[in-house]
Design a protein around this motif. Structure first.
Motif, PDB file in Angstrom:
ATOM      1  N   TYR A   1      30.238  -2.432  -1.225  1.00  0.00           N
ATOM      2  CA  TYR A   1      30.401  -2.862  -2.618  1.00  0.00           C
ATOM      3  C   TYR A   1      30.965  -1.680  -3.376  1.00  0.00           C
TER       4      TYR A   1
ATOM      5  N   GLN B   1      31.496   0.389  -6.071  1.00  0.00           N
ATOM      6  CA  GLN B   1      30.881   0.516  -7.390  1.00  0.00           C
ATOM      7  C   GLN B   1      31.519   1.673  -8.125  1.00  0.00           C
TER       8      GLN B   1
ATOM      9  N   ASP C   1      41.740   0.752  -6.672  1.00  0.00           N
ATOM     10  CA  ASP C   1      40.764  -0.191  -6.143  1.00  0.00           C
ATOM     11  C   ASP C   1      41.396  -1.246  -5.248  1.00  0.00           C
TER      12      ASP C   1
ATOM     13  N   TYR D   1      43.587  -3.503  -5.984  1.00  0.00           N
ATOM     14  CA  TYR D   1      43.928  -4.777  -6.601  1.00  0.00           C
ATOM     15  C   TYR D   1      45.438  -4.966  -6.709  1.00  0.00           C
TER      16      TYR D   1
ATOM     17  N   ASP E   1      32.245  -0.892 -12.510  1.00  0.00           N
ATOM     18  CA  ASP E   1      31.452  -2.082 -12.234  1.00  0.00           C
ATOM     19  C   ASP E   1      29.981  -1.800 -12.491  1.00  0.00           C
TER      20      ASP E   1
ATOM     21  N   TYR F   1      29.025  -8.089  -1.498  1.00  0.00           N
ATOM     22  CA  TYR F   1      30.394  -7.650  -1.243  1.00  0.00           C
ATOM     23  C   TYR F   1      31.292  -8.130  -2.369  1.00  0.00           C
ATOM     24  N   ASN F   2      32.449  -7.455  -2.514  1.00  0.00           N
ATOM     25  CA  ASN F   2      33.423  -7.840  -3.521  1.00  0.00           C
ATOM     26  C   ASN F   2      34.186  -9.053  -3.018  1.00  0.00           C
TER      27      ASN F   2
ATOM     28  N   HIS G   1      37.124  -9.434 -10.123  1.00  0.00           N
ATOM     29  CA  HIS G   1      35.994  -9.059 -10.976  1.00  0.00           C
ATOM     30  C   HIS G   1      34.750  -9.835 -10.567  1.00  0.00           C
TER      31      HIS G   1
ATOM     32  N   ALA H   1      31.577 -10.470  -7.511  1.00  0.00           N
ATOM     33  CA  ALA H   1      30.802 -10.039  -6.348  1.00  0.00           C
ATOM     34  C   ALA H   1      29.956 -11.216  -5.866  1.00  0.00           C
TER      35      ALA H   1
ATOM     36  N   ARG I   1      31.246  -8.700 -11.710  1.00  0.00           N
ATOM     37  CA  ARG I   1      31.065  -7.309 -11.286  1.00  0.00           C
ATOM     38  C   ARG I   1      30.891  -6.371 -12.479  1.00  0.00           C
TER      39      ARG I   1
END
Length: 320
Positions: A26, A28, A35, A37, A57, A93-94, A98, A100, A127
């Motif tokens: 995760y 964080q 990240d 994305y 997050d 987990y992600n 945005h 989790a 998140r």
């Protein structure tokens, strides 16, 4: 001797590196720049391409705490408001940009009867602020204990299904019949869902047939979502003389009701004849005499009906 400013800078970089490795499962606290994305490394979008700029997050413990709080509410509604939960393993987990997802298990115990239930749950979380978007639970051994007086929802769903199928049959068969449910299967596709299927025997004066039925219900509280049936063995064909007599009887009844609603009096049948049509339909021609507006009338009416199901297709004066 190293410069004091360079030493401070090196310590800060080391601290930030350690902080970013809190949890690989995760992620964080990572910024939007690294990240994963965005589609290619080194691409830093301008401010108008991301909104809001969630650089950090919520802590893992906040996500788990809020998820388990929502799960606790659902469990207590199911097995009692004084239920105790022993929390087991939790995975997080992600699952989206945005978002989790938390999967966990535990054991729920109802204090009023000491019954234990294996608990599985899933939460979809924001998140950024640890808000619970949705929570879903599964409890085993809870079909006879929902925390509201021991309602057997499996039995209630089957009972409601049978009643709904009986109502549908009454609207479609249009004659006196009996319904005997001979087989039943019940599954639980989701937490508060029940799927009931089975067979039933339909008995009428001229014989019997069979249907297969299908119901979907929501329980606690009980609500029927759908109910339907189909013929697997139709009722006996209407080719016999007994069905000719049944066609006459049903047409006479329908015609008598219609004539009286139109003001006819002293209605009598002079003659009648039955002719076979397709798909078990019968054409019944009825010659009647009656009084209408203080005058004697003689008329011929045409009736088309399925004597097996009792469904009326046509009833009107001949020649009109």
């Amino acid at each position: 001797m190293p410069h004091p400013f360079l030493k401070i800078t090196a310590i800060a970089v080391t601290a930030l590196t350690l902080t970013a490795c809190v949890d690989e499962y995760y992620n964080q606290g990572e910024s939007y720049k690294n990240d994963g994305y965005y589609p290619r490394p080194g691409y830093y979008p301008p401010p108008h391409e991301y909104y809001p700029p969630y650089d950090y997050d919520a802590p893992r413990k906040s996500l788990v705490k809020n998820c388990q709080g929502k799960v606790r509410e659902k469990v207590r509604k199911r097995i009692g408001y004084n239920a105790k939960i022993d929390w087991g393993k939790t995975d997080i987990y992600n699952s989206a940009r945005h978002e989790a997802t938390i999967n966990g298990k535990g054991k729920g115990k109802a204090r009023n009867n000491g019954k234990k239930h294996q608990l599985y749950y899933t939460c979809i979380m924001n998140r950024e602020d640890a808000f619970v978007r949705s929570a879903r639970i599964e409890l085993d051994n809870d079909g006879h204990d929902t925390g509201n007086g021991g309602t057997d929802w499996n039995r209630e769903a089957a009972r409601a299904c049978h009643e709904r199928i009986r109502q549908k049959a009454q609207r479609n068969i249009h004659q006196q019949f009996s319904l005997e449910f001979t087989g039943q299967r019940l599954t639980t596709p989701a937490e508060r869902r029940r799927h009931v299927t089975g067979e039933a025997r339909v008995k009428v004066s001229g014989g019997s047939g069979k249907i297969a039925y299908d119901c979907k219900a929501h329980v606690n509280p009980l609500r029927m979502d759908s109910a339907s049936y189909r013929w697997t063995r139709p009722l006996p064909s209407a080719n016999s003389s007994s069905n000719h007599a049944e066609a006459k009887r049903q047409c006479e009844r329908h015609l008598n009701d219609k004539l009286r609603s139109k003001g006819y009096k002293y209605i009598g049948i002079v003659s009648e004849s039955v002719h076979n049509l397709k798909h078990d339909k019968r054409q019944v021609m009825l010659k009647i005499k009656a009084m209408k507006n203080n005058k004697r009338v003689v008329e011929t009416w045409e009736c088309r009906i399925n004597p097996r199901t009792g469904k009326l297709f046509k009833l009107k004066k001949a020649g009109y």
